[in-house]
Design an enzyme around this catalytic site. Structure first.
Site, PDB file in Angstrom:
ATOM      1  N   SER A  42       0.804  -1.214   0.000  1.00 53.11           N
ATOM      2  CA  SER A  42       0.000   0.000   0.000  1.00 53.11           C
ATOM      3  C   SER A  42       0.840   1.268   0.000  1.00 53.11           C
ATOM      4  O   SER A  42       0.310   2.345  -0.190  1.00 53.11           O
ATOM      5  CB  SER A  42      -0.944   0.006   1.208  1.00 53.11           C
ATOM      6  OG  SER A  42      -0.202   0.079   2.406  1.00 53.11           O
ATOM      7  N   LYS A 101      -0.152   4.670   6.264  1.00 48.32           N
ATOM      8  CA  LYS A 101      -0.903   5.507   5.325  1.00 48.32           C
ATOM      9  C   LYS A 101      -0.279   6.908   5.308  1.00 48.32           C
ATOM     10  O   LYS A 101       0.420   7.301   6.230  1.00 48.32           O
ATOM     11  CB  LYS A 101      -2.369   5.633   5.763  1.00 48.32           C
ATOM     12  CG  LYS A 101      -3.157   4.330   5.734  1.00 48.32           C
ATOM     13  CD  LYS A 101      -3.630   3.993   4.329  1.00 48.32           C
ATOM     14  CE  LYS A 101      -4.360   2.653   4.302  1.00 48.32           C
ATOM     15  NZ  LYS A 101      -3.462   1.492   4.517  1.00 48.32           N
TER      16      LYS A 101
END
Lengths: 213, 213
Positions: B136, B172
């Site tokens: 990610s 993130k």
DNA sequence: TGTTTAGGTGAACAATTGTCCATTGTCAAG
DNA sequence: CTTGACAATGGACAATTGTTCACCTAAACA
């Protein structure tokens, strides 16, 4: 030391954890909230028990003044046995010529310590770290400014190596196909440099990358 | 960062020193006593100045809750004389629920030691390392298997953060534009996930990446 | 059965501690 | 000469925080 009950252990761990996370100790009411006590006195009872058992000290009347008597070193997190061996690595910018341990002390930028278990180093070797300049290894996910830990040893096919090219240490991929002479290759598809290998020029194999964000 | 006056430097050093010696931060009146001020407000003025200059943080109204932002340059850090100050960091794989942000002893994979000067850490204890799973964050050059050093602190726009999403810790990018609610974003153009931010779920800010080759 | 220990409720109290107001003085820059 | 930053005084106030008293339940124990 007397054993702690499960509840007392929980309280103690929360206090330690709070300090670790926030940098300061919790207040009684913060502990109360965490455990959904309806009375601060529930916390007081536990604190008294922990003090009685000698694992905790406080300064009466003063806010957030805990002191935890850890069995070992008070400050350092206790080291697991397998982590005792730590590689201490000098960080060098560019190596003009020769081996890094011949570099004068002024050439040292900093130091890096990496645990063997987490990075798989052999500590006996004289490892060093190299700060990467340029984009020649971007396809190997190594970028400008990264620090690469180099371990002196012979390279095998596919290794990323630190090699002395034109009086300067650079990172390259070492390619050695059977029956062919080995060569060095930059990992950047836009600048696909190729270099013949002088066996003496290889300073070591890259073992880890460290990047500050 | 603006320079500190001599007096402000003294105050800051006393606060740091007090924590070093006692394990907890001083109260305003303890600072007052140390400097023979006749008013606590003298201390308040200095604390406000230090906060304004960004070297100090506090939680308003709460006792003994300092947080010192040590400058990253090694010269300015004149903590104790042991120059070999090393951040000792537990490496964890995934952090389970329960204690969202707690590192249970069994979950520890290894240990990482990074020298402050080479990686620019500000805190000597509260950091931890997280092993990355998945792709990610590939557009931020963070790959599967990398270890990311996390420092618990509030995130600001553009930071890479460790956040608890669906009972699992993930990396993130933290985005916060003025006048808009903040959100989290995965750095992978093929899987452009977006998540709303629960302020409590952010465990810390990524400070460094370590990768074994 | 009575007693101790762990764990907890509820409310009140007192000390600690952070905060704010109005004022004073110094000193360097504009 | 005025302005602003820095340093500090003195006093008051309010929030935070630690402490205590009385009382309760359940399990362990001898």
């Amino acid at each position: 030391m007397k054993d702690l009950t499960a509840r007392q252990q929980e309280i103690l761990e929360f206090i330690e954890h709070h300090e670790w996370r926030n940098g300061f100790w919790p207040s009684i009411r913060e502990i109360q909230e965490r455990f959904d006590f309806r009375s601060t006195n529930a916390v007081m009872g536990h604190l008294r028990a922990l003090e009685r058992k000698g694992v905790l000290e406080r300064i009466p009347g003063q806010a957030r003044t805990f002191r935890i008597n850890r069995p070992d070193d008070p400050d350092a997190v206790q080291m697991p046995e397998d982590a005792t061996e730590v590689v201490d690595i000098p960080v060098v910018g560019a190596i003009a010529a020769g081996y890094p341990d011949r570099v004068e002390s002024g050439g040292e930028i900093g130091r890096l310590q990496v645990d063997i278990a987490s990075a798989g180093f052999s500590s006996r070797r004289r490892s060093f770290a190299l700060q990467v300049r340029g984009e020649s290894m971007v396809d190997a996910e190594i970028y400008d400014g990264d620090m690469v830990v180099i371990e002196p040893r012979e390279a095998k096919d596919g290794d990323i190596v630190a090699a002395l090219i034109d009086q300067e240490t650079t990172l390259k991929r070492y390619i050695q196909k059977p029956g062919e002479p080995p060569y060095l290759k930059a990992e950047n598809k836009f600048y696909p440099e190729l270099h013949p290998v002088n066996e003496l020029s290889i300073q070591g194999v890259a073992k880890a990358v460290v990047r500050s964000l």
